[in-house]
Design a protein around this motif. Structure first.
Motif, PDB file in Angstrom:
ATOM      1  N   THR A  22       0.811  -1.218   0.000  1.00 45.36           N
ATOM      2  CA  THR A  22       0.000   0.000   0.000  1.00 45.36           C
ATOM      3  C   THR A  22       0.843   1.267   0.000  1.00 45.36           C
ATOM      4  OG1 THR A  22      -0.152  -0.055   2.423  1.00 45.36           O
ATOM      5  CG2 THR A  22      -1.865  -1.205   1.170  1.00 45.36           C
ATOM      6  N   GLY A  23       2.056   1.218   0.548  1.00 46.60           N
ATOM      7  CA  GLY A  23       2.968   2.354   0.518  1.00 46.60           C
ATOM      8  C   GLY A  23       2.818   3.332   1.657  1.00 46.60           C
ATOM      9  N   ASN A  24       1.785   3.209   2.471  1.00 47.46           N
ATOM     10  CA  ASN A  24       1.542   4.188   3.533  1.00 47.46           C
ATOM     11  C   ASN A  24       2.203   3.798   4.848  1.00 47.46           C
ATOM     12  OD1 ASN A  24      -0.504   2.024   3.586  1.00 47.46           O
ATOM     13  ND2 ASN A  24      -1.343   3.138   5.330  1.00 47.46           N
ATOM     14  N   VAL A  25       2.480   4.815   5.661  1.00 45.18           N
ATOM     15  CA  VAL A  25       2.978   4.592   7.013  1.00 45.18           C
ATOM     16  C   VAL A  25       1.795   4.344   7.938  1.00 45.18           C
ATOM     17  CG1 VAL A  25       4.191   5.635   8.966  1.00 45.18           C
ATOM     18  CG2 VAL A  25       5.011   6.021   6.657  1.00 45.18           C
ATOM     19  N   LEU A  26       1.902   3.356   8.805  1.00 44.99           N
ATOM     20  CA  LEU A  26       0.834   3.087   9.761  1.00 44.99           C
ATOM     21  C   LEU A  26       0.856   4.134  10.869  1.00 44.99           C
ATOM     22  CD1 LEU A  26       1.191  -0.792  10.083  1.00 44.99           C
ATOM     23  CD2 LEU A  26      -0.194   0.519   8.450  1.00 44.99           C
ATOM     24  N   ASN A  27      -0.324   4.542  11.298  1.00 45.54           N
ATOM     25  CA  ASN A  27      -0.451   5.587  12.310  1.00 45.54           C
ATOM     26  C   ASN A  27       0.282   5.198  13.595  1.00 45.54           C
ATOM     27  OD1 ASN A  27      -2.034   6.831  14.748  1.00 45.54           O
ATOM     28  ND2 ASN A  27      -2.530   8.132  12.997  1.00 45.54           N
ATOM     29  N   ARG A  28       1.138   6.090  14.088  1.00 44.21           N
ATOM     30  CA  ARG A  28       1.956   5.792  15.255  1.00 44.21           C
ATOM     31  C   ARG A  28       1.098   5.586  16.505  1.00 44.21           C
ATOM     32  NH1 ARG A  28       7.391   6.457  14.175  1.00 44.21           N
ATOM     33  NH2 ARG A  28       7.967   6.422  16.376  1.00 44.21           N
ATOM     34  N   ARG A  29       0.013   6.340  16.628  1.00 50.36           N
ATOM     35  CA  ARG A  29      -0.844   6.162  17.801  1.00 50.36           C
ATOM     36  C   ARG A  29      -1.464   4.767  17.825  1.00 50.36           C
ATOM     37  NH1 ARG A  29      -2.385  11.190  16.060  1.00 50.36           N
ATOM     38  NH2 ARG A  29      -4.319  10.349  15.174  1.00 50.36           N
ATOM     39  N   GLU A  30      -1.839   4.278  16.643  1.00 48.60           N
ATOM     40  CA  GLU A  30      -2.423   2.936  16.565  1.00 48.60           C
ATOM     41  C   GLU A  30      -1.373   1.862  16.858  1.00 48.60           C
ATOM     42  OE1 GLU A  30      -5.946   2.208  15.820  1.00 48.60           O
ATOM     43  OE2 GLU A  30      -5.762   4.242  16.608  1.00 48.60           O
ATOM     44  N   ILE A  31      -0.152   2.060  16.349  1.00 49.92           N
ATOM     45  CA  ILE A  31       0.924   1.116  16.649  1.00 49.92           C
ATOM     46  C   ILE A  31       1.224   1.128  18.143  1.00 49.92           C
ATOM     47  CG2 ILE A  31       3.384   0.625  16.345  1.00 49.92           C
ATOM     48  CD1 ILE A  31       3.156   1.501  13.461  1.00 49.92           C
ATOM     49  N   ARG A  32       1.252   2.325  18.726  1.00 50.35           N
ATOM     50  CA  ARG A  32       1.543   2.419  20.156  1.00 50.35           C
ATOM     51  C   ARG A  32       0.463   1.718  20.984  1.00 50.35           C
ATOM     52  NH1 ARG A  32       5.338   5.289  21.889  1.00 50.35           N
ATOM     53  NH2 ARG A  32       5.305   6.726  20.114  1.00 50.35           N
TER      54      ARG A  32
ATOM     55  N   ALA B  30      -1.978  12.042 -15.333  1.00 50.61           N
ATOM     56  CA  ALA B  30      -2.387  12.545 -16.653  1.00 50.61           C
ATOM     57  C   ALA B  30      -2.877  11.442 -17.580  1.00 50.61           C
ATOM     58  CB  ALA B  30      -1.217  13.286 -17.305  1.00 50.61           C
ATOM     59  N   ILE B  31      -2.753  10.195 -17.164  1.00 51.62           N
ATOM     60  CA  ILE B  31      -3.217   9.071 -17.981  1.00 51.62           C
ATOM     61  C   ILE B  31      -4.683   8.804 -17.650  1.00 51.62           C
ATOM     62  CG2 ILE B  31      -2.927   6.611 -18.435  1.00 51.62           C
ATOM     63  CD1 ILE B  31       0.055   6.988 -17.902  1.00 51.62           C
ATOM     64  N   PRO B  32      -5.572   8.882 -18.635  1.00 48.75           N
ATOM     65  CA  PRO B  32      -7.022   8.851 -18.380  1.00 48.75           C
ATOM     66  C   PRO B  32      -7.516   7.642 -17.580  1.00 48.75           C
ATOM     67  CG  PRO B  32      -6.587   9.543 -20.629  1.00 48.75           C
ATOM     68  CD  PRO B  32      -5.274   9.114 -20.062  1.00 48.75           C
ATOM     69  N   PHE B  33      -6.959   6.455 -17.828  1.00 50.67           N
ATOM     70  CA  PHE B  33      -7.514   5.270 -17.156  1.00 50.67           C
ATOM     71  C   PHE B  33      -6.946   5.037 -15.755  1.00 50.67           C
ATOM     72  CE2 PHE B  33      -4.100   3.621 -19.966  1.00 50.67           C
ATOM     73  CZ  PHE B  33      -3.266   3.039 -19.009  1.00 50.67           C
ATOM     74  N   VAL B  34      -6.005   5.853 -15.306  1.00 49.71           N
ATOM     75  CA  VAL B  34      -5.510   5.740 -13.930  1.00 49.71           C
ATOM     76  C   VAL B  34      -6.524   6.404 -13.000  1.00 49.71           C
ATOM     77  CG1 VAL B  34      -3.693   6.360 -12.303  1.00 49.71           C
ATOM     78  CG2 VAL B  34      -3.093   5.628 -14.618  1.00 49.71           C
ATOM     79  N   GLU B  35      -7.248   5.592 -12.255  1.00 51.10           N
ATOM     80  CA  GLU B  35      -8.346   6.088 -11.422  1.00 51.10           C
ATOM     81  C   GLU B  35      -7.860   6.695 -10.109  1.00 51.10           C
ATOM     82  OE1 GLU B  35     -10.834   2.698 -10.879  1.00 51.10           O
ATOM     83  OE2 GLU B  35     -11.497   2.644 -12.979  1.00 51.10           O
ATOM     84  N   LYS B  36      -6.772   6.147  -9.560  1.00 51.40           N
ATOM     85  CA  LYS B  36      -6.300   6.639  -8.269  1.00 51.40           C
ATOM     86  C   LYS B  36      -4.826   6.309  -8.093  1.00 51.40           C
ATOM     87  CE  LYS B  36      -7.449   6.765  -3.356  1.00 51.40           C
ATOM     88  NZ  LYS B  36      -8.446   6.409  -2.318  1.00 51.40           N
ATOM     89  N   ILE B  37      -4.113   7.214  -7.455  1.00 49.94           N
ATOM     90  CA  ILE B  37      -2.735   6.974  -7.043  1.00 49.94           C
ATOM     91  C   ILE B  37      -2.704   7.117  -5.521  1.00 49.94           C
ATOM     92  CG2 ILE B  37      -0.332   7.695  -7.234  1.00 49.94           C
ATOM     93  CD1 ILE B  37      -1.108   8.981  -9.943  1.00 49.94           C
ATOM     94  N   TYR B  38      -2.378   6.044  -4.835  1.00 48.92           N
ATOM     95  CA  TYR B  38      -2.416   6.070  -3.376  1.00 48.92           C
ATOM     96  C   TYR B  38      -1.179   6.779  -2.820  1.00 48.92           C
ATOM     97  CZ  TYR B  38      -6.253   2.747  -3.743  1.00 48.92           C
ATOM     98  OH  TYR B  38      -7.455   2.159  -4.040  1.00 48.92           O
ATOM     99  N   PRO B  39      -1.320   7.481  -1.698  1.00 48.87           N
ATOM    100  CA  PRO B  39      -0.163   8.142  -1.083  1.00 48.87           C
ATOM    101  C   PRO B  39       0.919   7.122  -0.731  1.00 48.87           C
ATOM    102  CG  PRO B  39      -2.223   8.875  -0.065  1.00 48.87           C
ATOM    103  CD  PRO B  39      -2.566   7.700  -0.941  1.00 48.87           C
ATOM    104  N   SER B  40       2.165   7.493  -0.956  1.00 45.31           N
ATOM    105  CA  SER B  40       3.263   6.559  -0.722  1.00 45.31           C
ATOM    106  C   SER B  40       4.374   7.184   0.101  1.00 45.31           C
ATOM    107  CB  SER B  40       3.845   6.066  -2.054  1.00 45.31           C
ATOM    108  OG  SER B  40       4.958   5.224  -1.837  1.00 45.31           O
ATOM    109  N   GLU B  41       4.881   6.405   1.047  1.00 45.32           N
ATOM    110  CA  GLU B  41       6.070   6.768   1.822  1.00 45.32           C
ATOM    111  C   GLU B  41       7.166   5.741   1.557  1.00 45.32           C
ATOM    112  OE1 GLU B  41       6.610   9.173   4.368  1.00 45.32           O
ATOM    113  OE2 GLU B  41       4.655  10.154   4.370  1.00 45.32           O
ATOM    114  N   ALA B  42       7.089   5.104   0.390  1.00 47.03           N
ATOM    115  CA  ALA B  42       8.048   4.069   0.019  1.00 47.03           C
ATOM    116  C   ALA B  42       8.628   4.398  -1.358  1.00 47.03           C
ATOM    117  CB  ALA B  42       7.372   2.697   0.010  1.00 47.03           C
ATOM    118  N   ASN B  43       9.366   3.464  -1.940  1.00 47.54           N
ATOM    119  CA  ASN B  43       9.955   3.693  -3.270  1.00 47.54           C
ATOM    120  C   ASN B  43       9.100   3.069  -4.367  1.00 47.54           C
ATOM    121  OD1 ASN B  43      10.554   1.008  -2.638  1.00 47.54           O
ATOM    122  ND2 ASN B  43      12.434   1.040  -3.862  1.00 47.54           N
ATOM    123  N   PHE B  44       7.788   3.070  -4.146  1.00 43.25           N
ATOM    124  CA  PHE B  44       6.858   2.543  -5.138  1.00 43.25           C
ATOM    125  C   PHE B  44       5.531   3.271  -5.004  1.00 43.25           C
ATOM    126  CE2 PHE B  44       6.494  -0.188  -1.376  1.00 43.25           C
ATOM    127  CZ  PHE B  44       5.131  -0.140  -1.120  1.00 43.25           C
TER     128      PHE B  44
END
Length: 343
Positions: free
Chosen positions: A152-162, A274-288
């Motif tokens: 997914t590329g996202n960072v997990l919420n620190r409060r939830e991890i804690r 800018a590519i018409p068929f790309v519906e969503k780009i998820y936020p990423s904190e990784a190299n992908f």
């Protein structure tokens, strides 16, 4: 305080580890006639340091921890497997991981005959700590959290991890393979506060050393002691130890690579929008980047025929229609974009 020994399998507590030649003495020696090695072809005739002490000293300087808090494995997969083998009784205990996440957690669980339970992330891929905790029971020994998460590329919420750290009495593994690309800090700074926490990092991503196969596990000295007890004696060869040590002398180069990849990640995301068929780009904190498209299978197969390989994540939880794209150099990213435009 958690008594780690109560979490360890009984047979591991009783285990007498193999005592290898290089671990039975300390200090300097000039004649080695103990390990049935060929006396010629120095230095490759000698078995490697089983505890990789020089390399751990170097890593400890960079990570601001103690060498005794480090275990080195063949990639991150070795410590993942060892965690399960040390703490989970086959056929009796279970482990919990977020879903979707890195696939090797389940593979290692299945190999070791340990029940693998999936705690589904929210629709936006955020972590619900209570859902993870509710999935655990009195037979749950290990929880796996990957942050930044793959795919997914996202960072997990620190409060939830804690919340999980404060409410689960078993082993909690936080896999930080992509932490160098994240704006969030590592959990390493809190290593001493949580004796049941294990942090995984790797040289495969930011350091560009995937072919070398060297991963890092950070934990309390007690847990590292169990790692060293169970791992194979010479798991990291001499060539790898020396090469990784040399690479660590070039931290500025690694930081430069990370900066370039972060810039390319944003440029790639902009061009994908800018590519018409790309519906969503998820936020990423990784190299992908994880993107959503109408027909992931069709786009993936067409790219393969063009010699452009990405990862089809269409068949895993919460990722229907999703493709995972690793950020390459500018030329590679441009080839991908051009091919997508022609579909």
């Amino acid at each position: 305080m958690i008594d780690i020994s109560t979490l360890v399998r009984d047979n591991i507590l009783r285990l007498k580890p193999y005592s290898c030649a290089r671990s039975e003495y300390r200090g300097e020696a000039s004649v080695f006639l103990d390990a049935n090695e060929n006396p010629m072809n120095t230095p490759y005739n000698r078995y490697p340091d089983p505890l990789q002490e020089d390399l751990k000293e170097k890593i400890a300087e960079i990570k601001y921890i103690r060498p005794a808090q480090i275990m080195l494995g063949v990639g991150s997969d070795e410590p993942i497997d060892l965690v399960i083998r040390i703490f989970c009784e086959p056929g009796e205990n279970n482990m919990v991981a977020i879903d979707p996440t890195y696939g090797m957690y389940q593979v290692c669980a299945d190999i070791n005959n340990v029940e693998y339970r999936k705690a589904l992330l929210n629709e936006d891929y955020t972590l619900d700590a209570q859902r993870v905790l509710d999935m655990a029971d009195d037979r749950t020994k290990v929880l796996f959290l990957c942050s930044p998460n793959n795919p997914t590329g996202n960072v997990l919420n620190r409060r939830e991890i804690r919340k999980i750290l404060n409410n689960f009495g078993g082993i909690i593994v936080i896999d930080e393979a992509y932490i160098d690309f994240s704006s969030e800090p590592s959990w390493l700074r809190e290593l001493d506060e949580h004796p049941n926490m294990i942090i995984l990092q790797t040289f495969s991503k930011a350091w560009g050393l995937a072919a070398v196969r060297c991963g890092m596990a950070f934990a309390s000295e007690e847990i590292i002691g169990f790692f060293n007890k169970v791992k194979y004696p010479y798991n990291i060869n001499t060539l790898t130890q020396k090469f990784v040590y040399e690479q660590l002398e070039h931290k500025d180069r690694k930081n430069k690579w990370v900066k370039i990849l972060l810039e390319q990640r944003e440029l790639l995301a902009e061009k994908l929008r800018a590519i018409p068929f790309v519906e969503k780009i998820y936020p990423s904190e990784a190299n992908f980047l994880l993107i959503k498209v109408p027909d992931a299978n069709d786009i993936y197969n067409k790219l393969v025929k063009k010699g452009v390989i990405i990862r089809n994540r269409n068949n895993i939880s919460l990722c229907l229609g999703c493709l995972r794209i690793t950020v390459g150099v500018a030329e590679e990213n441009e080839i991908l974009i051009n091919e997508l435009k022609q579909l």
